[in-house]
Scaffold this motif. Structure first.
Motif, PDB file in Angstrom:
ATOM      1  N   ALA A   1       9.516  14.390  16.106  1.00 49.55           N
ATOM      2  CA  ALA A   1      10.598  14.617  15.141  1.00 49.55           C
ATOM      3  C   ALA A   1      11.159  13.283  14.687  1.00 49.55           C
ATOM      4  O   ALA A   1      11.193  12.311  15.437  1.00 49.55           O
ATOM      5  CB  ALA A   1      11.695  15.455  15.782  1.00 49.55           C
ATOM      6  N   ARG A   2      11.596  13.257  13.440  1.00 45.24           N
ATOM      7  CA  ARG A   2      12.258  12.083  12.877  1.00 45.24           C
ATOM      8  C   ARG A   2      13.719  12.430  12.604  1.00 45.24           C
ATOM      9  O   ARG A   2      14.069  13.603  12.468  1.00 45.24           O
ATOM     10  CB  ARG A   2      11.557  11.666  11.583  1.00 45.24           C
ATOM     11  N   ARG A   3      14.515  11.416  12.519  1.00 44.87           N
ATOM     12  CA  ARG A   3      15.955  11.638  12.295  1.00 44.87           C
ATOM     13  C   ARG A   3      16.195  12.491  11.047  1.00 44.87           C
ATOM     14  O   ARG A   3      17.072  13.356  11.027  1.00 44.87           O
ATOM     15  CB  ARG A   3      16.659  10.284  12.178  1.00 44.87           C
ATOM     16  N   GLU A   4      15.386  12.278  10.031  1.00 43.86           N
ATOM     17  CA  GLU A   4      15.573  13.038   8.784  1.00 43.86           C
ATOM     18  C   GLU A   4      15.168  14.510   8.925  1.00 43.86           C
ATOM     19  O   GLU A   4      15.463  15.315   8.041  1.00 43.86           O
ATOM     20  CB  GLU A   4      14.836  12.386   7.610  1.00 43.86           C
ATOM     21  N   ASP A   5      14.550  14.882  10.041  1.00 38.69           N
ATOM     22  CA  ASP A   5      14.219  16.287  10.304  1.00 38.69           C
ATOM     23  C   ASP A   5      15.403  17.067  10.862  1.00 38.69           C
ATOM     24  O   ASP A   5      15.346  18.298  10.965  1.00 38.69           O
ATOM     25  CB  ASP A   5      13.066  16.387  11.319  1.00 38.69           C
ATOM     26  N   LEU A   6      16.459  16.369  11.260  1.00 37.84           N
ATOM     27  CA  LEU A   6      17.574  17.026  11.949  1.00 37.84           C
ATOM     28  C   LEU A   6      18.187  18.205  11.185  1.00 37.84           C
ATOM     29  O   LEU A   6      18.464  19.237  11.812  1.00 37.84           O
ATOM     30  CB  LEU A   6      18.652  16.011  12.331  1.00 37.84           C
ATOM     31  N   PRO A   7      18.403  18.133   9.880  1.00 39.17           N
ATOM     32  CA  PRO A   7      18.987  19.314   9.213  1.00 39.17           C
ATOM     33  C   PRO A   7      18.139  20.572   9.400  1.00 39.17           C
ATOM     34  O   PRO A   7      18.677  21.650   9.680  1.00 39.17           O
ATOM     35  CB  PRO A   7      19.053  18.893   7.735  1.00 39.17           C
TER      36      PRO A   7
ATOM     37  N   THR B   1      26.533  31.038  17.377  1.00 38.35           N
ATOM     38  CA  THR B   1      27.834  30.848  18.022  1.00 38.35           C
ATOM     39  C   THR B   1      27.995  29.476  18.657  1.00 38.35           C
ATOM     40  O   THR B   1      29.101  29.104  19.022  1.00 38.35           O
ATOM     41  CB  THR B   1      28.066  31.907  19.118  1.00 38.35           C
ATOM     42  N   ARG B   2      26.908  28.716  18.801  1.00 35.01           N
ATOM     43  CA  ARG B   2      27.024  27.436  19.511  1.00 35.01           C
ATOM     44  C   ARG B   2      26.540  26.226  18.734  1.00 35.01           C
ATOM     45  O   ARG B   2      26.687  25.104  19.208  1.00 35.01           O
ATOM     46  CB  ARG B   2      26.319  27.539  20.861  1.00 35.01           C
ATOM     47  N   GLU B   3      25.953  26.427  17.570  1.00 34.09           N
ATOM     48  CA  GLU B   3      25.464  25.301  16.772  1.00 34.09           C
ATOM     49  C   GLU B   3      26.339  25.123  15.531  1.00 34.09           C
ATOM     50  O   GLU B   3      26.976  26.065  15.076  1.00 34.09           O
ATOM     51  CB  GLU B   3      24.006  25.516  16.363  1.00 34.09           C
ATOM     52  N   SER B   4      26.356  23.898  15.005  1.00 36.36           N
ATOM     53  CA  SER B   4      27.187  23.568  13.830  1.00 36.36           C
ATOM     54  C   SER B   4      26.366  22.786  12.809  1.00 36.36           C
ATOM     55  O   SER B   4      26.460  21.561  12.723  1.00 36.36           O
ATOM     56  CB  SER B   4      28.397  22.736  14.262  1.00 36.36           C
ATOM     57  N   PRO B   5      25.554  23.467  12.021  1.00 37.36           N
ATOM     58  CA  PRO B   5      24.707  22.770  11.053  1.00 37.36           C
ATOM     59  C   PRO B   5      25.473  21.989   9.989  1.00 37.36           C
ATOM     60  O   PRO B   5      24.908  21.111   9.349  1.00 37.36           O
ATOM     61  CB  PRO B   5      23.888  23.885  10.404  1.00 37.36           C
ATOM     62  N   ASP B   6      26.757  22.288   9.824  1.00 32.84           N
ATOM     63  CA  ASP B   6      27.553  21.592   8.815  1.00 32.84           C
ATOM     64  C   ASP B   6      27.978  20.203   9.253  1.00 32.84           C
ATOM     65  O   ASP B   6      28.387  19.396   8.411  1.00 32.84           O
ATOM     66  CB  ASP B   6      28.789  22.411   8.447  1.00 32.84           C
ATOM     67  N   ASP B   7      27.907  19.899  10.540  1.00 31.88           N
ATOM     68  CA  ASP B   7      28.271  18.577  11.055  1.00 31.88           C
ATOM     69  C   ASP B   7      27.144  18.076  11.951  1.00 31.88           C
ATOM     70  O   ASP B   7      27.035  18.461  13.114  1.00 31.88           O
ATOM     71  CB  ASP B   7      29.579  18.638  11.838  1.00 31.88           C
ATOM     72  N   LEU B   8      26.316  17.203  11.400  1.00 22.38           N
ATOM     73  CA  LEU B   8      25.153  16.706  12.141  1.00 22.38           C
ATOM     74  C   LEU B   8      25.478  15.542  13.070  1.00 22.38           C
ATOM     75  O   LEU B   8      24.610  15.093  13.819  1.00 22.38           O
ATOM     76  CB  LEU B   8      24.053  16.288  11.164  1.00 22.38           C
ATOM     77  N   THR B   9      26.711  15.067  13.082  1.00 24.22           N
ATOM     78  CA  THR B   9      27.089  13.898  13.883  1.00 24.22           C
ATOM     79  C   THR B   9      26.684  14.023  15.347  1.00 24.22           C
ATOM     80  O   THR B   9      26.034  13.113  15.886  1.00 24.22           O
ATOM     81  CB  THR B   9      28.595  13.618  13.754  1.00 24.22           C
ATOM     82  N   PRO B  10      27.012  15.117  16.047  1.00 26.73           N
ATOM     83  CA  PRO B  10      26.613  15.183  17.465  1.00 26.73           C
ATOM     84  C   PRO B  10      25.096  15.262  17.635  1.00 26.73           C
ATOM     85  O   PRO B  10      24.549  14.761  18.621  1.00 26.73           O
ATOM     86  CB  PRO B  10      27.304  16.441  17.991  1.00 26.73           C
TER      87      PRO B  10
ATOM     88  N   ALA C   1      22.676  12.706  19.753  1.00 27.78           N
ATOM     89  CA  ALA C   1      21.717  13.221  20.730  1.00 27.78           C
ATOM     90  C   ALA C   1      20.306  12.753  20.390  1.00 27.78           C
ATOM     91  O   ALA C   1      19.548  12.338  21.275  1.00 27.78           O
ATOM     92  CB  ALA C   1      21.777  14.743  20.773  1.00 27.78           C
ATOM     93  N   TYR C   2      19.941  12.801  19.118  1.00 33.85           N
ATOM     94  CA  TYR C   2      18.614  12.337  18.693  1.00 33.85           C
ATOM     95  C   TYR C   2      18.415  10.873  19.077  1.00 33.85           C
ATOM     96  O   TYR C   2      17.347  10.496  19.580  1.00 33.85           O
ATOM     97  CB  TYR C   2      18.419  12.521  17.182  1.00 33.85           C
ATOM     98  N   ASP C   3      19.426  10.052  18.855  1.00 27.36           N
ATOM     99  CA  ASP C   3      19.319   8.628  19.185  1.00 27.36           C
ATOM    100  C   ASP C   3      19.063   8.427  20.685  1.00 27.36           C
ATOM    101  O   ASP C   3      18.294   7.544  21.073  1.00 27.36           O
ATOM    102  CB  ASP C   3      20.575   7.877  18.750  1.00 27.36           C
ATOM    103  N   ARG C   4      19.692   9.233  21.532  1.00 28.60           N
ATOM    104  CA  ARG C   4      19.440   9.148  22.983  1.00 28.60           C
ATOM    105  C   ARG C   4      18.019   9.605  23.317  1.00 28.60           C
ATOM    106  O   ARG C   4      17.330   8.992  24.123  1.00 28.60           O
ATOM    107  CB  ARG C   4      20.464   9.981  23.766  1.00 28.60           C
TER     108      ARG C   4
END
Length: 150
Positions: A9-15, A29-38, A42-45
């Protein structure tokens, strides 16, 4: 039909990845696609940890599936290395066509390549269809899992 490629996966795949994580009753109930910051943090780690493999199924440049494979060295089972499959998701338009099995089979083969002696995963108790899916792929319901929300 365009061939599926499993790739890192690449960072640009996150959305697309986060949208798939959110596209079911539990994920909604547990994911927030509108805010990719977290997810970006996580991807960076994950990206710098050699024991973490976040992959996507790519069909002609479109992300249509994902999973995370974690390699865990250990002492139990005579020092066995195991892998853990997490976050298996297939895009709604691809479900029922064998892509989930292809992703899990890729993870099992990668686990062998990495020298793992055991592949494990967990599935929410309410996901009975997923339980049947994993059993068809040769997994056995052998343990009762516990979680502590922090």
């Amino acid at each position: 039909m365009t061939k599926i490629t499993v790739r890192a996966a690449r960072r640009e795949d996150l959305p697309e990845i986060v949208a798939m994580l959110a596209d079911d009753e539990l994920g909604a109930t547990r994911e927030s696609p509108d805010d990719l910051t977290p997810y970006e943090a996580a991807y960076d780690r994950l990206a710098v940890d050699p024991n973490q493999l976040l992959v996507v199924a790519d069909r002609g440049g479109e992300v249509v599936g994902t999973l995370q494979l974690t390699v865990v060295p250990g002492l139990s089972r005579k020092g066995a290395t195991r892998s853990v499959i997490e976050g298996v998701r297939v895009h709604r338009s691809e479900r029922g066509r064998g892509l989930g099995a292809q992703l899990v089979e890729w993870a099992v083969e990668e686990s062998r390549r990495q020298g793992c002696q055991l592949v494990q995963l967990t599935s929410d108790l309410t996901r009975t269809d997923a339980h049947r899916f994993y059993e068809r792929l040769g997994f056995t319901g052998s343990h009762l899992g516990f979680k502590l929300q922090l």
